[in-house]
Design a protein around this motif. Structure first.
Motif, PDB file in Angstrom:
ATOM      1  N   ASN A   6     -41.831  18.699 -36.376  1.00  0.00           N
ATOM      2  CA  ASN A   6     -41.515  17.384 -36.797  1.00  0.00           C
ATOM      3  C   ASN A   6     -42.763  16.357 -36.569  1.00  0.00           C
ATOM      4  O   ASN A   6     -42.827  15.552 -35.743  1.00  0.00           O
ATOM      5  CB  ASN A   6     -40.349  16.746 -36.201  1.00  0.00           C
ATOM      6  CG  ASN A   6     -39.142  17.412 -36.473  1.00  0.00           C
ATOM      7  OD1 ASN A   6     -38.604  17.266 -37.665  1.00  0.00           O
ATOM      8  ND2 ASN A   6     -38.532  17.881 -35.319  1.00  0.00           N
ATOM      9  N   ASP A  12     -39.922  10.427 -38.955  1.00  0.00           N
ATOM     10  CA  ASP A  12     -38.694  10.893 -38.234  1.00  0.00           C
ATOM     11  C   ASP A  12     -37.274  11.184 -39.355  1.00  0.00           C
ATOM     12  O   ASP A  12     -36.727   9.990 -39.497  1.00  0.00           O
ATOM     13  CB  ASP A  12     -38.366  10.112 -37.159  1.00  0.00           C
ATOM     14  CG  ASP A  12     -37.528  10.491 -36.137  1.00  0.00           C
ATOM     15  OD1 ASP A  12     -37.004  11.959 -36.251  1.00  0.00           O
ATOM     16  OD2 ASP A  12     -37.005   9.753 -35.244  1.00  0.00           O
ATOM     17  N   SER A  14     -34.936  12.942 -37.929  1.00  0.00           N
ATOM     18  CA  SER A  14     -33.835  13.359 -36.906  1.00  0.00           C
ATOM     19  C   SER A  14     -32.601  12.406 -37.141  1.00  0.00           C
ATOM     20  O   SER A  14     -31.367  13.155 -36.982  1.00  0.00           O
ATOM     21  CB  SER A  14     -34.107  13.582 -35.480  1.00  0.00           C
ATOM     22  OG  SER A  14     -34.670  12.261 -35.437  1.00  0.00           O
ATOM     23  N   SER A  19     -34.834  18.405 -39.850  1.00  0.00           N
ATOM     24  CA  SER A  19     -36.261  19.008 -39.170  1.00  0.00           C
ATOM     25  C   SER A  19     -37.084  19.344 -40.132  1.00  0.00           C
ATOM     26  O   SER A  19     -36.658  20.082 -41.196  1.00  0.00           O
ATOM     27  CB  SER A  19     -35.900  20.169 -37.854  1.00  0.00           C
ATOM     28  OG  SER A  19     -37.182  20.645 -37.732  1.00  0.00           O
TER      29      SER A  19
END
Length: 131
Positions: A6, A12, A14, A19
């Motif tokens: 990542n 990001d 998440s 991912s």
């Protein structure tokens, strides 16, 4: 061993349960999207299909770099287009990213894609020193 890739410079994802890539001792899987992780919409610089394709493949290359690989290590891509009318512009940009070839095996599907995205590319690469 599984590593989740990542790269911070790609954003990001998440919080969305995503991912950008996964690496094993043999294979590296990477997903390329021209999506802004803040808005979950297509990035403004992805104006044309060629731009969006280029960004997707740059993201794939960035993810592969975290595993020590390049686009030359890609053996298979699965490409998704929102509309069949995009195919020629997509193919020109796709081939441009891989240069003179050889090209990885490719499957291309026309279907609905999340958000306002028009192109998504998944890549599978093989580590040259594997098995």
């Amino acid at each position: 061993m599984i590593d989740y890739l990542n790269p911070a410079d790609l954003g990001d994802f998440s919080p969305q349960g995503l991912s950008s890539g996964t690496a094993t001792d043999v294979f590296v899987y990477a997903a390329g999207l021209a999506i802004d992780p803040e808005t979950m919409a297509r990035r403004p610089e992805a104006e044309s299909i060629a731009d969006e394709t280029r960004i997707c493949l740059e993201n794939v290359a960035r993810i592969l770099a975290d595993a020590g690989l390049t686009l030359r290590d890609v053996v298979k891509t699965t490409c998704y287009l929102q509309d069949e009318a995009y195919r020629f512009e997509f193919l020109d940009a796709y081939k441009g990213a891989f240069g003179e070839g050889p090209y990885p095996a490719r499957s291309t599907f026309v279907l609905g894609i999340a958000s306002n995205l028009r192109v998504q590319i998944e890549a599978v690469a093989v580590r040259p020193d594997a098995g």
